[in-house]
Motif scaffolding. Structure first.
Motif, mmCIF file in Angstrom:
data_model
loop_
_atom_site.group_PDB
_atom_site.id
_atom_site.type_symbol
_atom_site.label_atom_id
_atom_site.label_comp_id
_atom_site.label_asym_id
_atom_site.label_seq_id
_atom_site.Cartn_x
_atom_site.Cartn_y
_atom_site.Cartn_z
ATOM 1 N N ARG A 60 -42.786 1.728 -34.675
ATOM 2 C CA ARG A 60 -43.334 0.407 -34.379
ATOM 3 C C ARG A 60 -44.854 0.401 -34.579
ATOM 4 O O ARG A 60 -45.417 -0.550 -35.129
ATOM 5 N N ASP A 61 -45.499 1.484 -34.168
ATOM 6 C CA ASP A 61 -46.953 1.578 -34.341
ATOM 7 C C ASP A 61 -47.354 1.692 -35.806
ATOM 8 O O ASP A 61 -48.521 1.444 -36.154
ATOM 9 N N ASN A 62 -46.391 2.068 -36.655
ATOM 10 C CA ASN A 62 -46.692 2.247 -38.076
ATOM 11 C C ASN A 62 -46.068 1.153 -38.952
ATOM 12 O O ASN A 62 -45.849 1.356 -40.152
ATOM 13 N N GLY A 63 -45.783 0.023 -38.354
ATOM 14 C CA GLY A 63 -45.400 -1.143 -39.140
ATOM 15 C C GLY A 63 -43.944 -1.516 -39.155
ATOM 16 O O GLY A 63 -43.573 -2.539 -39.743
ATOM 17 N N ALA A 64 -43.051 -0.716 -38.571
ATOM 18 C CA ALA A 64 -41.633 -1.061 -38.552
ATOM 19 C C ALA A 64 -41.396 -2.217 -37.586
ATOM 20 O O ALA A 64 -41.919 -2.220 -36.468
ATOM 21 N N ARG A 65 -40.604 -3.192 -38.013
ATOM 22 C CA ARG A 65 -40.346 -4.370 -37.205
ATOM 23 C C ARG A 65 -38.852 -4.703 -37.202
ATOM 24 O O ARG A 65 -38.176 -4.500 -38.209
ATOM 25 N N PRO A 66 -38.350 -5.233 -36.079
ATOM 26 C CA PRO A 66 -36.938 -5.646 -36.029
ATOM 27 C C PRO A 66 -36.604 -6.631 -37.143
ATOM 28 O O PRO A 66 -37.380 -7.544 -37.439
ATOM 29 N N GLY A 67 -35.455 -6.386 -37.776
ATOM 30 C CA GLY A 67 -34.986 -7.272 -38.831
ATOM 31 C C GLY A 67 -35.601 -7.024 -40.185
ATOM 32 O O GLY A 67 -35.198 -7.651 -41.172
ATOM 33 N N GLU A 68 -36.587 -6.121 -40.283
ATOM 34 C CA GLU A 68 -37.251 -5.859 -41.558
ATOM 35 C C GLU A 68 -36.890 -4.468 -42.077
ATOM 36 O O GLU A 68 -36.758 -3.522 -41.292
ATOM 37 N N PRO A 69 -36.745 -4.320 -43.401
ATOM 38 C CA PRO A 69 -36.411 -3.006 -43.961
ATOM 39 C C PRO A 69 -37.550 -2.007 -43.778
ATOM 40 O O PRO A 69 -38.725 -2.367 -43.903
ATOM 41 N N VAL A 70 -37.192 -0.767 -43.469
ATOM 42 C CA VAL A 70 -38.162 0.314 -43.425
ATOM 43 C C VAL A 70 -37.593 1.459 -44.260
ATOM 44 O O VAL A 70 -36.493 1.956 -43.994
ATOM 45 N N ALA A 71 -38.304 1.836 -45.303
ATOM 46 C CA ALA A 71 -37.833 2.869 -46.219
ATOM 47 C C ALA A 71 -38.063 4.251 -45.622
ATOM 48 O O ALA A 71 -39.147 4.542 -45.112
ATOM 49 N N ILE A 72 -37.027 5.106 -45.696
ATOM 50 C CA ILE A 72 -37.097 6.452 -45.125
ATOM 51 C C ILE A 72 -36.684 7.461 -46.196
ATOM 52 O O ILE A 72 -35.508 7.521 -46.567
ATOM 53 N N PRO A 73 -37.625 8.248 -46.742
ATOM 54 C CA PRO A 73 -37.254 9.310 -47.685
ATOM 55 C C PRO A 73 -36.493 10.399 -46.939
ATOM 56 O O PRO A 73 -37.063 11.157 -46.166
ATOM 57 N N THR A 74 -35.204 10.472 -47.175
ATOM 58 C CA THR A 74 -34.299 11.237 -46.316
ATOM 59 C C THR A 74 -33.932 12.588 -46.907
ATOM 60 O O THR A 74 -33.550 12.689 -48.079
ATOM 61 N N GLY A 75 -34.023 13.626 -46.097
ATOM 62 C CA GLY A 75 -33.544 14.958 -46.454
ATOM 63 C C GLY A 75 -32.544 15.420 -45.405
ATOM 64 O O GLY A 75 -32.299 14.730 -44.415
ATOM 65 N N ASN A 76 -31.946 16.573 -45.618
ATOM 66 C CA ASN A 76 -31.014 17.112 -44.624
ATOM 67 C C ASN A 76 -31.815 17.852 -43.561
ATOM 68 O O ASN A 76 -31.912 19.080 -43.565
ATOM 69 N N SER A 77 -32.398 17.075 -42.649
ATOM 70 C CA SER A 77 -33.275 17.627 -41.631
ATOM 71 C C SER A 77 -33.076 16.910 -40.308
ATOM 72 O O SER A 77 -32.601 15.766 -40.267
ATOM 73 N N VAL A 78 -33.459 17.576 -39.233
ATOM 74 C CA VAL A 78 -33.407 16.958 -37.909
ATOM 75 C C VAL A 78 -34.310 15.735 -37.870
ATOM 76 O O VAL A 78 -33.954 14.689 -37.315
ATOM 77 N N ALA A 79 -35.486 15.847 -38.485
ATOM 78 C CA ALA A 79 -36.425 14.732 -38.489
ATOM 79 C C ALA A 79 -35.832 13.499 -39.164
ATOM 80 O O ALA A 79 -36.063 12.364 -38.725
ATOM 81 N N SER A 80 -35.064 13.694 -40.239
ATOM 82 C CA SER A 80 -34.446 12.551 -40.909
ATOM 83 C C SER A 80 -33.456 11.851 -39.988
ATOM 84 O O SER A 80 -33.428 10.617 -39.905
ATOM 85 N N ILE A 81 -32.630 12.625 -39.285
ATOM 86 C CA ILE A 81 -31.660 12.019 -38.375
ATOM 87 C C ILE A 81 -32.370 11.252 -37.270
ATOM 88 O O ILE A 81 -32.006 10.107 -36.953
ATOM 89 N N VAL A 82 -33.373 11.850 -36.678
ATOM 90 C CA VAL A 82 -34.105 11.185 -35.599
ATOM 91 C C VAL A 82 -34.740 9.892 -36.088
ATOM 92 O O VAL A 82 -34.672 8.846 -35.422
ATOM 93 N N ALA A 89 -32.419 1.831 -33.746
ATOM 94 C CA ALA A 89 -32.565 1.444 -32.346
ATOM 95 C C ALA A 89 -33.662 0.403 -32.178
ATOM 96 O O ALA A 89 -33.573 -0.490 -31.329
ATOM 97 N N LEU A 90 -34.690 0.495 -33.007
ATOM 98 C CA LEU A 90 -35.788 -0.462 -32.971
ATOM 99 C C LEU A 90 -35.350 -1.827 -33.507
ATOM 100 O O LEU A 90 -35.979 -2.843 -33.209
ATOM 101 N N GLY A 91 -34.258 -1.843 -34.261
ATOM 102 C CA GLY A 91 -33.786 -3.088 -34.866
ATOM 103 C C GLY A 91 -34.261 -3.295 -36.272
ATOM 104 O O GLY A 91 -33.995 -4.328 -36.876
ATOM 105 N N ALA A 92 -34.988 -2.304 -36.813
ATOM 106 C CA ALA A 92 -35.367 -2.371 -38.224
ATOM 107 C C ALA A 92 -34.143 -2.069 -39.082
ATOM 108 O O ALA A 92 -33.102 -1.633 -38.587
ATOM 109 N N VAL A 93 -34.258 -2.299 -40.378
ATOM 110 C CA VAL A 93 -33.169 -2.018 -41.315
ATOM 111 C C VAL A 93 -33.497 -0.721 -42.037
ATOM 112 O O VAL A 93 -34.337 -0.704 -42.941
ATOM 113 N N PRO A 94 -32.884 0.408 -41.658
ATOM 114 C CA PRO A 94 -33.190 1.672 -42.330
ATOM 115 C C PRO A 94 -32.743 1.634 -43.797
ATOM 116 O O PRO A 94 -31.578 1.353 -44.085
#
Length: 474
Positions: A60-82, A89-94
Motif C-alpha cells: 500500500r505504501d508503494n502504490g498498490a490500491r484495492p481494485g487496481e492491478p499490481v504487477a509481481i515478477p514471480t519466482g519460486n520463492s517464499v517472498a513471491s508467495i507472501v 488481501a489488500l484487494g489489489a489485482v495481482p
C-alpha cells in the motif's frame, strides 16, 4: 459468507473464505510449516499470516490500491508467495508474470492489464493489522499470464470465487490434507502451480515445498527424498528424465504425482509406478478455467474424470455434438476474460461455454479424453491428420523416447524423433506402416538427440527447424 453461486445455487468459496481458512491455520497450527524454500528455510503458518499483513502495508505504501492491478515478477520463492497473498488481501489485482521476463515483455503485459504499479517480491516484517478485505469492483480478480497456442502472451483475468472453488474441489478429489507436503516444480505464476499447489495447499493446511526453477531431474529426486514430500506436481518430461536418478531406497512417503502440460507416455507412467509405488495421474486444465479433469486412481485406462462442478461438451461444425469434437467447458463462478483483448474474450465463448481449442470426447459419466489440438490438425493429401495420433504411434516403438509431429511452411510434414542409437528411419517407417494409414506417416522422420524445451516442458520448435535445415544432429 456471501458470494457468487453456481448454476445449482450452491454457494461458491471465494477470496474471503480462502483468507479465513489461512488465518485459522495460523491460530490452530502456528508452528506448522506453510512453505519450505529450496534452500531449506521455512515459514510457518503463524509467521506467514503476519508476513502477509506486514507486506500488504508495504505494498500500500508503494502504490498498490484495492481494485487496481499490481504487477509481481514471480519466482519460486517464499517472498513471491507472501507478496501474491498480500496483494490479494489488500484487494489489489495481482498480475503474476515470470521474474525472468524482459523489460519489453513486462511492459506489454502491464499494458494489457492496465497496471501502473510493479513491485518486486518481498517479505515485510514490521507488525501490521490484517487488512479489511475490500469488496469494490475489481478487488475480487487476479491476473495470470498464458502464452496461448500461438505463442502470443495473454493476460487472463479470473475471479477469486472461481479460482478458490475450483482449487478446493480439486484438493478434495486429490485427497489433500494438512499432513501433506506438496512439491511444486513448475513456476508459481503459471495456472498449473497456482491452482494445484498454492491455493489448495494453503486452504487445506498442507506444506508447500518449492523446487528451484528450472529444476534439474536430479534435483527433483533429491528434493522428494530430502523433504519427504507426499505429493509432487510436475510435467511429463521431468518425470521421465528424473527416472534415471531414482534413489536406490525409493520414495516411501510419496503417495500422489500430478502431471500436466502434455499427455503422459505409457512407458513413463508404468516405470514411475514400478519405481516409486505412486501412480502418475494426469491433470487436464487451462489457465482460463483451472482444473478440468483428473485421472481416476486405479482406473485401468487412467481416464480423466471431470473435476466436480466442471461441465464439458463437444461441438462440430458449429453444432453441439454427442460425438468427438472440439471441447467446450464451463466452471462455477464468473467467467474469466482476456484483459485488454475484449474481442478475443467474445470469440472464446459460445453460449457461455469456453472454447478450449482441444479436440476430444466427453461421456455421460464425466469421462473426458483429449485427443489433440484443433489448430494442430493438418491436411495431408486432402485428408485431415491429428499429429497426436502419429506421435503416439511413433512413441510405441521400442527405443523411442520422445516425438513431435509438425508441419512447416518449407519442410512439409515432419516428425522429430528422440530414440536409442539402434532405431533407424527405415525401422520407424516399418513400425508406422503397421499402425497408420500411409497418408498419416510423416514425409520425413528426423532423428535428433533431444527435443529442446522451455522451463515448463513445452517444445521449442525453432532449434528443431534449424537442425533440419542444417542437416545435422541437435
Amino acid at each position: 459468507m456471501t458470494g457468487p453461486s453456481d448454476a445449482d445455487g450452491r454457494l461458491l468459496l471465494g477470496r474471503a473464505a480462502f483468507f479465513d481458512r489461512l488465518r485459522s491455520w495460523a491460530v490452530e497450527r502456528p508452528t506448522a510449516d506453510a512453505v519450505i524454500a529450496a534452500d531449506g528455510t521455512a515459514l510457518p503458518y503463524g509467521e506467514l499470516v503476519a508476513a502477509v499483513a506486514a507486506t500488504g502495508a508495504h505494498l500500500r505504501d508503494n502504490g498498490a490500491r484495492p481494485g487496481e492491478p499490481v504487477a509481481i515478477p514471480t519466482g519460486n520463492s517464499v517472498a513471491s508467495i507472501v507478496t501474491i497473498l498480500a496483494a490479494a488481501a489488500l484487494g489489489a489485482v495481482p498480475l503474476l508474470f515470470d521474474a525472468g521476463a524482459t523489460e519489453q515483455e513486462r511492459s506489454q503485459l502491464m499494458r494489457l492489464a492496465e497496471a501502473q504499479t510493479c513491485v518486486p517480491p518481498v517479505v515485510a516484517r514490521e507488525p501490521a493489522a490484517w487488512p479489511e478485505l475490500p469488496a469494490q469492483p475489481g478487488s475480487e480478480e487476479l491476473a495470470l499470464v498464458t502464452s496461448g497456442t500461438n505463442g502470443l502472451p495473454k493476460v487472463v483475468g479470473k475471479h477469486w470465487a472461481a479460482v478458490v472453488d475450483n482449487s478446493v474441489r480439486f484438493a478434495e478429489v486429490a485427497g489433500y490434507s494438512d499432513a501433506d507436503r506438496i512439491l511444486c516444480t513448475t513456476p508459481l505464476h503459471h495456472a498449473f502451480a497456482f491452482g494445484v499447489v498454492l491455493v489448495p495447499a494453503l486452504y487445506t493446511g498442507a506444506t508447500i515445498v518449492l523446487a528451484p526453477h528450472p529444476p534439474l531431474p536430479s534435483a527433483l529426486m533429491s528434493l522428494l527424498a530430502e523433504t519427504r514430500a507426499t505429493v509432487v506436481q510436475s510435467v511429463p518430461f521431468l518425470y521421465g528424465a528424473a527416472l534415471e536418478t531414482m534413489p536406490s531406497h525409493g520414495l516411501p512417503d510419496l503417495r500422489l504425482c500430478v502431471s500436466a502440460g502434455e499427455p503422459l507416455r505409457p512407458a513413463v507412467r508404468s516405470t514411475w509406478l514400478e519405481a516409486t509405488g505412486a501412480r502418475l495421474r494426469d491433470q487436464y486444465g487451462a489457465t482460463e478455467l483451472g482444473q478440468i479433469g483428473f485421472a481416476v486412481p486405479d482406473a485401468p485406462d487412467d481416464a480423466c474424470r471431470l473435476v466436480p462442478g466442471v461441465q464439458a461438451r463437444t461441438r462440430v461444425d458449429g453444432e453441439w455434438s454427442a460425438t468427438e469434437g472440439e471441447l467446450f467447458v464451463r466452471v462455477p463462478g464468473p467467467p474469466s476474460r482476456y484483459l485488454g483483448q475484449d474481442e478475443l474474450t467474445e470469440r472464446s465463448y459460445v453460449d457461455g461455454w469456453f472454447r478450449t481449442g482441444d479436440w476430444g470426447t466427453v461421456d455421460g459419466s464425466g469421462r473426458i479424453v483429449v485427443t489433440g489440438r484443433v489448430n494442430r490438425r493438418v491436411v495431408v493429401g486432402g485428408r485431415k491428420v491429428d499429429p497426436a495420433e502419429v506421435e503416439n504411434a511413433v512413441r510405441s516403438m521400442p527405443g523411442v523416447r520422445d516425438c513431435v509431429a509438425v508441419v512447416g511452411e518449407d519442410a512439409g510434414y515432419v516428425a522429430f524423433v528422440v530414440a536409442e542409437p539402434d532405431v533407424t528411419e527405415l525401422g520407424l517407417r516399418r513400425h508406422l506402416a503397421a499402425l497408420l494409414s500411409p497418408y498419416k506417416i510423416p514425409r520425413r522422420l528426423h532423428l535428433v538427440r533431444a527435443l529442446p524445451r522451455t522451463t515448463t516442458g513445452k517444445i521449442r520448435m525453432a532449434p528443431l527447424w534449424q537442425d533440419l535445415t542444417d542437416g545435422s544432429a541437435t
